[in-house]
Design a protein around this motif. Structure first.
Motif, PDB file in Angstrom:
ATOM      1  N   SER A 206     -17.371  -0.542   6.056  1.00 18.54           N
ATOM      2  CA  SER A 206     -17.066   0.794   6.364  1.00 18.54           C
ATOM      3  C   SER A 206     -16.245   1.466   5.395  1.00 18.54           C
ATOM      4  O   SER A 206     -15.364   0.641   4.404  1.00 18.54           O
ATOM      5  CB  SER A 206     -16.304   0.785   7.694  1.00 18.54           C
ATOM      6  OG  SER A 206     -15.003   0.257   7.325  1.00 18.54           O
TER       7      SER A 206
ATOM      8  N   ARG B  75       0.970  -1.224  -0.005  1.00 17.15           N
ATOM      9  CA  ARG B  75       0.135  -0.088  -0.136  1.00 17.15           C
ATOM     10  C   ARG B  75       0.704   1.286   0.061  1.00 17.15           C
ATOM     11  O   ARG B  75       0.222   2.472  -0.354  1.00 17.15           O
ATOM     12  CB  ARG B  75      -1.122  -0.002   1.219  1.00 17.15           C
ATOM     13  CG  ARG B  75      -1.993  -0.962   1.114  1.00 17.15           C
ATOM     14  CD  ARG B  75      -2.646  -1.048   2.510  1.00 17.15           C
ATOM     15  NE  ARG B  75      -2.009  -1.865   3.381  1.00 17.15           N
ATOM     16  CZ  ARG B  75      -2.455  -2.154   4.605  1.00 17.15           C
ATOM     17  NH1 ARG B  75      -3.760  -2.099   4.939  1.00 17.15           N
ATOM     18  NH2 ARG B  75      -1.819  -2.947   5.525  1.00 17.15           N
TER      19      ARG B  75
ATOM     20  N   GLY C 136     -12.951  -0.025   5.444  1.00 17.79           N
ATOM     21  CA  GLY C 136     -12.845  -1.492   4.967  1.00 17.79           C
ATOM     22  C   GLY C 136     -12.870  -1.476   3.482  1.00 17.79           C
ATOM     23  O   GLY C 136     -12.059  -2.382   2.895  1.00 17.79           O
TER      24      GLY C 136
ATOM     25  N   PHE D  68     -12.279 -10.096   2.774  1.00 16.55           N
ATOM     26  CA  PHE D  68     -13.031 -10.477   4.255  1.00 16.55           C
ATOM     27  C   PHE D  68     -14.513 -10.356   3.403  1.00 16.55           C
ATOM     28  O   PHE D  68     -15.027  -9.368   2.801  1.00 16.55           O
ATOM     29  CB  PHE D  68     -13.006  -9.826   5.273  1.00 16.55           C
ATOM     30  CG  PHE D  68     -12.898  -8.351   5.213  1.00 16.55           C
ATOM     31  CD1 PHE D  68     -14.197  -7.498   5.250  1.00 16.55           C
ATOM     32  CD2 PHE D  68     -11.755  -7.369   5.273  1.00 16.55           C
ATOM     33  CE1 PHE D  68     -14.289  -5.985   5.058  1.00 16.55           C
ATOM     34  CE2 PHE D  68     -11.777  -6.168   4.875  1.00 16.55           C
ATOM     35  CZ  PHE D  68     -13.145  -5.515   4.862  1.00 16.55           C
TER      36      PHE D  68
ATOM     37  N   ALA E  57      -3.093  -9.772  -1.611  1.00  9.13           N
ATOM     38  CA  ALA E  57      -4.599  -9.348  -1.586  1.00  9.13           C
ATOM     39  C   ALA E  57      -4.983  -9.497  -0.127  1.00  9.13           C
ATOM     40  O   ALA E  57      -4.349 -10.148   0.780  1.00  9.13           O
ATOM     41  CB  ALA E  57      -5.341 -10.406  -2.458  1.00  9.13           C
TER      42      ALA E  57
END
Ligand code: HXC
Ligand code: NAP
Length: 259
Positions: free
Chosen positions: A106, A68, A109, A98, A95
């Motif tokens: 959210s 990231r 998320g 969930f 990766a």
């Protein structure tokens, strides 16, 4: 079986290469002559994977990286070239995922999965470009996606959006970078046994048997099925293959469309 020297002399950078499908790809690349750099977050897992692979005589190293973070990815790739002299293959395998109904997901998320899968893949491609251009074998980028990114994926909108974004990115780069002798392809695995992906998306949600039945072949795939495809795409056997999405899913996609 591939010949033992299929990837001799190549250097591969594999994100998420210390577990699951990524580790299987790394081990198979290494057994076929490549030098492999594993890149992911968990240092203990990286150390364990290096120890297993080095024990098999594989030329392997690891670098703690969060995909990231562009600077982190760039310095890991530059370090790989410094250490091993070149970069020939980039595998974007890292990766996060969930199960979560979209109404309950959210913004953070959503952002987390988009950051790991889609942004992480872009960062890898961008940071690797100049090195891959100089590869004496021709550069090869392989990104692991899923046809659920094409069909839509109830309960995993973040991953569906990220994976279809990777498909579009890969097809774009295949055309932009073709004349740089860089091939850009994706692999779409079906449900692969003995993986974190199947554990959290299908076992924890009680869907494993349903997903098995959804495949035309009637069983889950093996990690080696995906690694075989990744060897083919990285090798000279696929020297005229670019912009391709190789579906390795036991006929799950076809059954979805046809049945
Ligand atoms: C709802 C969740 C959640 C869950 C996390 N979040 N898990 N929301 N349900 N189960 C939310 C958090 O509440 C938070 O939002 C945001 O996501 C970020 O969570 P963190 O835990 O802070 O993130 P982080 O520590 O960076 O971890 C990333 C992760 C984690 C993706 C959440 O699970 C991870 O590291 N996964 C890596 C391994 C993995 O996922 N492997 C499977 C790949 S399989 P808020 O709003 O609370 O701040 C795959 C395809 C499978 O990709 C194919 C089919 C079989
Ligand atoms: P996995 O073992 O959990 O692999 C994911 C890897 O990504 C881990 O090694 C993890 O290592 C790494 N990772 C996660 N976040 C990262 C970050 N921010 N920076 C760097 N590395 C990060 O799961 P898997 O099932 O083998 O999945 C591998 C790939 O196959 C994924 O792209 C997945 O979407 C795809 N896929 C899997 C299936 C399946 O059936 N399993 C099906 C279709 C597609 P750390 O946590 O140590 O960072």
């Amino acid at each position: 079986m591939f010949k033992a020297d299929t990837l001799e002399g190549r250097v591969a950078f594999i994100t998420g290469g210390a577990s699951g499908i990524g580790m299987e790809i790394a081990e198979m690349y290494g057994r076929l002559g490549a030098t492999v750099m594993l890149a992911s977050r968990n240092q203990e897992r990286l150390d364990a994977a290096v120890s297993i692979m080095a024990g098999q005589g594989i030329k392997v190293a690891a670098t703690r990286t969060d995909v990231r973070d562009y600077d982190d990815v760039k310095s890991a790739i530059d370090k790989t070239v410094k250490q091993f002299g070149a970069l020939d293959i980039l595998v974007n395998n890292a990766a996060g995922n969930f199960h979560c109904p979209t109404a309950e997901l959210s913004p953070n998320g959503w952002r987390t999965v988009i950051d790991i899968d889609l942004n992480g893949t872009f960062y890898g491609c961008h940071a690797a470009y100049e090195h891959l251009k100089r590869s004496s074998f021709g550069g090869s980028i392989i990104s692991i996606i899923t046809m659920l990114g094409v069909s839509g994926w109830p309960g995993a909108a973040h991953a569906a959006a990220a994976k279809s974004g990777i498909l579009a990115l890969s097809r774009t780069l295949a055309v932009e970078w073709g004349e740089d002798n860089i091939r850009v392809n994706t692999i779409s695995p079906g449900p692969i046994g003995d993986t974190e992906g199947v554990r959290r998306m299908y076992q924890e949600t009680g869907r494993e048997e349903l997903e098995r039945k959804k495949t035309a072949l009637g069983h889950l795939g093996r990690k080696a099925d995906i690694a075989n495809a990744a060897v083919y795409l990285a090798s000279d056997l696929a020297s005229y293959v670019t912009g391709e999405n190789m579906v390795v899913d036991g006929g799950r996609w076809l059954k979805y469309v046809a049945a």
